[in-house]
Design a protein around this motif. Sequence first.
Motif, PDB file in Angstrom:
ATOM      1  N   UNK A  24       7.232  -1.139   9.463  1.00 35.59           N
ATOM      2  CA  UNK A  24       8.292  -2.362   9.103  1.00 35.59           C
ATOM      3  C   UNK A  24       8.343  -2.035   7.863  1.00 35.59           C
ATOM      4  N   UNK A  25      10.009  -3.352   7.399  1.00 33.48           N
ATOM      5  CA  UNK A  25      10.463  -2.747   6.342  1.00 33.48           C
ATOM      6  C   UNK A  25       8.922  -3.430   5.147  1.00 33.48           C
ATOM      7  N   UNK A  61       6.056   8.460   1.185  1.00 31.94           N
ATOM      8  CA  UNK A  61       4.852   8.374   0.438  1.00 31.94           C
ATOM      9  C   UNK A  61       4.235   7.910   1.219  1.00 31.94           C
ATOM     10  N   UNK A  62       3.982   7.042   2.215  1.00 30.80           N
ATOM     11  CA  UNK A  62       3.093   6.670   3.091  1.00 30.80           C
ATOM     12  C   UNK A  62       2.820   7.686   3.697  1.00 30.80           C
ATOM     13  N   UNK A  63       1.919   8.513   3.355  1.00 30.82           N
ATOM     14  CA  UNK A  63       1.356  10.119   4.007  1.00 30.82           C
ATOM     15  C   UNK A  63      -0.673  10.114   4.088  1.00 30.82           C
ATOM     16  N   UNK A  64      -0.448  10.589   5.596  1.00 33.46           N
ATOM     17  CA  UNK A  64      -2.067  11.161   5.930  1.00 33.46           C
ATOM     18  C   UNK A  64      -1.568  12.592   6.870  1.00 33.46           C
ATOM     19  N   UNK A  65      -3.057  13.175   6.598  1.00 31.18           N
ATOM     20  CA  UNK A  65      -2.610  14.489   7.193  1.00 31.18           C
ATOM     21  C   UNK A  65      -4.018  13.929   8.358  1.00 31.18           C
ATOM     22  N   UNK A  66      -3.026  14.721   9.555  1.00 31.26           N
ATOM     23  CA  UNK A  66      -4.392  15.217  10.790  1.00 31.26           C
ATOM     24  C   UNK A  66      -5.215  16.258  10.606  1.00 31.26           C
ATOM     25  N   UNK A  67      -6.392  16.578  11.326  1.00 32.51           N
ATOM     26  CA  UNK A  67      -7.350  17.670  10.741  1.00 32.51           C
ATOM     27  C   UNK A  67      -5.809  19.394  11.601  1.00 32.51           C
ATOM     28  N   UNK A  76       0.633   0.804   6.755  1.00 32.13           N
ATOM     29  CA  UNK A  76      -0.198  -0.407   6.972  1.00 32.13           C
ATOM     30  C   UNK A  76      -1.448   0.323   5.680  1.00 32.13           C
ATOM     31  N   UNK A  77      -1.905   1.244   5.590  1.00 36.29           N
ATOM     32  CA  UNK A  77      -2.784   1.762   4.428  1.00 36.29           C
ATOM     33  C   UNK A  77      -3.088   1.368   3.200  1.00 36.29           C
ATOM     34  N   UNK A  78      -3.177   0.832   2.433  1.00 35.78           N
ATOM     35  CA  UNK A  78      -3.290   0.287   1.264  1.00 35.78           C
ATOM     36  C   UNK A  78      -3.546   1.985   0.207  1.00 35.78           C
ATOM     37  N   UNK A  79      -2.746   2.487  -0.759  1.00 35.34           N
ATOM     38  CA  UNK A  79      -2.836   3.809  -1.265  1.00 35.34           C
ATOM     39  C   UNK A  79      -4.691   3.560  -1.805  1.00 35.34           C
ATOM     40  N   UNK A  80      -4.783   2.954  -2.067  1.00 30.83           N
ATOM     41  CA  UNK A  80      -6.741   2.988  -3.080  1.00 30.83           C
ATOM     42  C   UNK A  80      -7.627   3.521  -1.542  1.00 30.83           C
ATOM     43  N   UNK A  81      -7.232   3.027  -0.448  1.00 34.44           N
ATOM     44  CA  UNK A  81      -7.784   3.615   0.576  1.00 34.44           C
ATOM     45  C   UNK A  81      -8.344   4.796   0.477  1.00 34.44           C
ATOM     46  N   UNK A  82      -7.382   5.579   0.326  1.00 35.06           N
ATOM     47  CA  UNK A  82      -7.679   7.300   0.499  1.00 35.06           C
ATOM     48  C   UNK A  82      -8.005   7.122  -1.189  1.00 35.06           C
ATOM     49  N   UNK A  83      -6.631   6.805  -1.549  1.00 30.36           N
ATOM     50  CA  UNK A  83      -6.954   8.077  -3.057  1.00 30.36           C
ATOM     51  C   UNK A  83      -7.764   7.412  -4.357  1.00 30.36           C
ATOM     52  N   UNK A  84      -8.747   7.586  -4.307  1.00 27.30           N
ATOM     53  CA  UNK A  84      -9.959   7.353  -5.440  1.00 27.30           C
ATOM     54  C   UNK A  84     -11.075   7.040  -4.556  1.00 27.30           C
ATOM     55  N   UNK A  85     -11.019   7.031  -3.340  1.00 25.82           N
ATOM     56  CA  UNK A  85     -11.987   6.655  -2.995  1.00 25.82           C
ATOM     57  C   UNK A  85     -13.047   8.421  -2.008  1.00 25.82           C
ATOM     58  N   UNK A  86     -11.826   9.569  -2.173  1.00 22.57           N
ATOM     59  CA  UNK A  86     -12.276  10.397  -0.469  1.00 22.57           C
ATOM     60  C   UNK A  86     -12.266  12.029  -1.901  1.00 22.57           C
ATOM     61  N   UNK A  87     -13.589  12.209  -1.627  1.00 24.35           N
ATOM     62  CA  UNK A  87     -13.672  13.438  -2.499  1.00 24.35           C
ATOM     63  C   UNK A  87     -12.228  14.581  -1.941  1.00 24.35           C
TER      64      UNK A  87
END
Length: 132
Positions: A24-25, A61-67, A76-87
Amino acid sequence: MGVQRLVVITISAIMLMTPSAALKAQDEQMQLKHDALAPHRRSVVTFPHALHEEKIDCIRCHHDFNEYGVNVGSEGEACGSCHGNKAGLPGLREAFHGQCIECHRKLLRKKLPTGPVLCADCHRGQVGAEGH
């Protein structure tokens, strides 16, 4: 290429091309005001989301890469849910700067219309004036 991998890539491509209620926008203007970035050294950036939404695909921008390395998006995911939290991933500040500034610089090198590339062009106003 294995059949399973081909099926996953095909399904991913179909999902990316199909409109969804989850995609959604966003608000026309949004403040990139994340607690993970506090205390702010510069003023919070007001991001023209609608302008970017008109010109580029959301999953840029709203990116996530599968295996398999396929960008399946992360709306829907906040940027900080990965950036800053995943090695292995850049921190939130580095992710924003890398994503925004590098895209703008790439367009500038191609002599295409682009957005700001200098700090003060995005970080306008006084630090803390926006409530942080």
